[in-house]
Design an enzyme around this catalytic site. Structure first.
Site, PDB file in Angstrom:
ATOM      1  N   GLY A   1      41.089  42.386  74.792  1.00 43.01           N
ATOM      2  CA  GLY A   1      42.520  42.483  75.063  1.00 43.01           C
ATOM      3  C   GLY A   1      43.172  43.755  74.556  1.00 43.01           C
ATOM      4  N   GLN A   2      42.377  44.691  74.035  1.00 42.44           N
ATOM      5  CA  GLN A   2      42.994  45.938  73.551  1.00 42.44           C
ATOM      6  C   GLN A   2      43.448  46.781  74.735  1.00 42.44           C
ATOM      7  OE1 GLN A   2      40.575  48.383  70.923  1.00 42.44           O
ATOM      8  NE2 GLN A   2      42.310  49.713  70.415  1.00 42.44           N
ATOM      9  N   SER A   3      44.720  47.165  74.714  1.00 42.89           N
ATOM     10  CA  SER A   3      45.262  47.985  75.808  1.00 42.89           C
ATOM     11  C   SER A   3      45.754  49.341  75.305  1.00 42.89           C
ATOM     12  CB  SER A   3      46.401  47.247  76.513  1.00 42.89           C
ATOM     13  OG  SER A   3      47.462  46.982  75.620  1.00 42.89           O
TER      14      SER A   3
ATOM     15  N   HIS B   1      48.501  43.121  65.183  1.00 49.12           N
ATOM     16  CA  HIS B   1      49.694  42.390  65.621  1.00 49.12           C
ATOM     17  C   HIS B   1      50.061  41.421  64.504  1.00 49.12           C
ATOM     18  CE1 HIS B   1      49.248  43.213  70.093  1.00 49.12           C
ATOM     19  NE2 HIS B   1      48.017  43.480  69.683  1.00 49.12           N
TER      20      HIS B   1
ATOM     21  N   ASN C   1      42.852  43.350  68.349  1.00 49.37           N
ATOM     22  CA  ASN C   1      41.941  43.285  69.486  1.00 49.37           C
ATOM     23  C   ASN C   1      41.095  44.566  69.494  1.00 49.37           C
ATOM     24  OD1 ASN C   1      43.225  40.882  70.377  1.00 49.37           O
ATOM     25  ND2 ASN C   1      44.839  42.107  71.329  1.00 49.37           N
TER      26      ASN C   1
ATOM     27  N   HIS D   1      45.612  48.892  65.745  1.00 52.08           N
ATOM     28  CA  HIS D   1      46.845  48.197  65.361  1.00 52.08           C
ATOM     29  C   HIS D   1      46.567  46.732  65.098  1.00 52.08           C
ATOM     30  CE1 HIS D   1      46.462  48.165  69.769  1.00 52.08           C
ATOM     31  NE2 HIS D   1      47.023  46.974  69.751  1.00 52.08           N
TER      32      HIS D   1
ATOM     33  N   ASP E   1      56.977  45.244  68.497  1.00 44.47           N
ATOM     34  CA  ASP E   1      56.290  45.262  69.789  1.00 44.47           C
ATOM     35  C   ASP E   1      57.339  45.191  70.897  1.00 44.47           C
ATOM     36  OD1 ASP E   1      53.117  44.346  70.742  1.00 44.47           O
ATOM     37  OD2 ASP E   1      54.763  44.223  72.199  1.00 44.47           O
TER      38      ASP E   1
HETATM   39  P1  AMP Z   1      46.827  45.462  72.513  1.00 39.52           P
HETATM   40  O1  AMP Z   1      46.859  44.874  73.906  1.00 39.52           O
HETATM   41  O2  AMP Z   1      46.198  44.582  71.481  1.00 39.52           O
HETATM   42  O3  AMP Z   1      46.227  46.848  72.546  1.00 39.52           O
HETATM   43  O4  AMP Z   1      48.335  45.607  72.062  1.00 39.52           O
HETATM   44  C1  AMP Z   1      49.156  46.634  72.483  1.00 39.52           C
HETATM   45  C2  AMP Z   1      50.571  46.204  72.241  1.00 39.52           C
HETATM   46  O5  AMP Z   1      51.397  47.349  72.310  1.00 39.52           O
HETATM   47  C3  AMP Z   1      51.114  45.200  73.255  1.00 39.52           C
HETATM   48  O6  AMP Z   1      51.510  44.013  72.582  1.00 39.52           O
HETATM   49  C4  AMP Z   1      52.294  45.933  73.881  1.00 39.52           C
HETATM   50  O7  AMP Z   1      53.383  45.077  74.148  1.00 39.52           O
HETATM   51  C5  AMP Z   1      52.632  46.950  72.817  1.00 39.52           C
HETATM   52  N1  AMP Z   1      53.285  48.154  73.308  1.00 39.52           N
HETATM   53  C6  AMP Z   1      52.927  48.918  74.376  1.00 39.52           C
HETATM   54  N2  AMP Z   1      53.754  49.960  74.499  1.00 39.52           N
HETATM   55  C7  AMP Z   1      54.660  49.877  73.490  1.00 39.52           C
HETATM   56  C8  AMP Z   1      55.795  50.654  73.089  1.00 39.52           C
HETATM   57  N3  AMP Z   1      56.152  51.770  73.746  1.00 39.52           N
HETATM   58  N4  AMP Z   1      56.512  50.236  72.024  1.00 39.52           N
HETATM   59  C9  AMP Z   1      56.174  49.118  71.365  1.00 39.52           C
HETATM   60  N5  AMP Z   1      55.102  48.349  71.686  1.00 39.52           N
HETATM   61  C10 AMP Z   1      54.368  48.715  72.733  1.00 39.52           C
END
Ligand code: AMP
Ligand code: ZN
Length: 114
Positions: free
Chosen positions: A93-95, A102, A87, A100, A30
């Site tokens: 909290g999914q962004s 964590h 998430n 995926h 991450d």
């Molecule tokens: P979520 O908020 O559960 O969708 O998790 C998305 C995760 O992706 C977050 O922990 C970010 O830090 C991670 N993330 C976003 N962009 C990248 C990237 N380019 N390389 C590695 N991790 C990333």
């Protein structure tokens, strides 16, 4: 999927530190780690959210977890413990909308999470 961030990482269009990869599952660090070990375990197939997991792809879903557990063991986290979370949807909290898990370890975690 063309504009998906994690699909772009899989196509090596965006750099990432890969920890594991086979024909179904990949794992990489991450970029904003929340623990000494923080990696993301993803299907190579684009699935937007956990809501797309069903009987038709249950083997893939199980494999995501078994790969995560193997990475945790390889990193020496199994004895002390680690957190494996996914998430689902923005309110949780999914962004990034590519499924995926964590995998986080190397520190203590509170429960419930915020
Ligand atoms: P979520 O908020 O559960 O969708 O998790 C998305 C995760 O992706 C977050 O922990 C970010 O830090 C991670 N993330 C976003 N962009 C990248 C990237 N380019 N390389 C590695 N991790 C990333
Ligand atoms: Zn994707």
């Amino acid at each position: 999927m063309k504009d998906c961030l994690f699909c772009r990482i899989l196509r090596r269009e965006i750099p990432a530190k890969f920890i594991y990869q086979d024909d179904e599952v990949s794992a990489f660090a991450d970029m904003n780690p929340q623990a000494p070990t923080h990696c993301l375990v993803i299907p190579n197939l684009h699935l937007s959210t956990l809501n797309e997991i069903d009987d038709g792809n249950r083997a893939l879903a199980g494999k995501l977890i078994s790969v995560a557990v193997q990475i945790a063991k390889d990193k020496g986290l199994a004895e002390k413990g680690y957190r494996l979370v996914a998430n689902c949807q923005a309110a949780a909290g999914q962004s990034v909308f590519h499924v995926h898990f964590h995998l986080m370890g190397g520190r203590s975690f509170d429960w419930p999470p915020g």
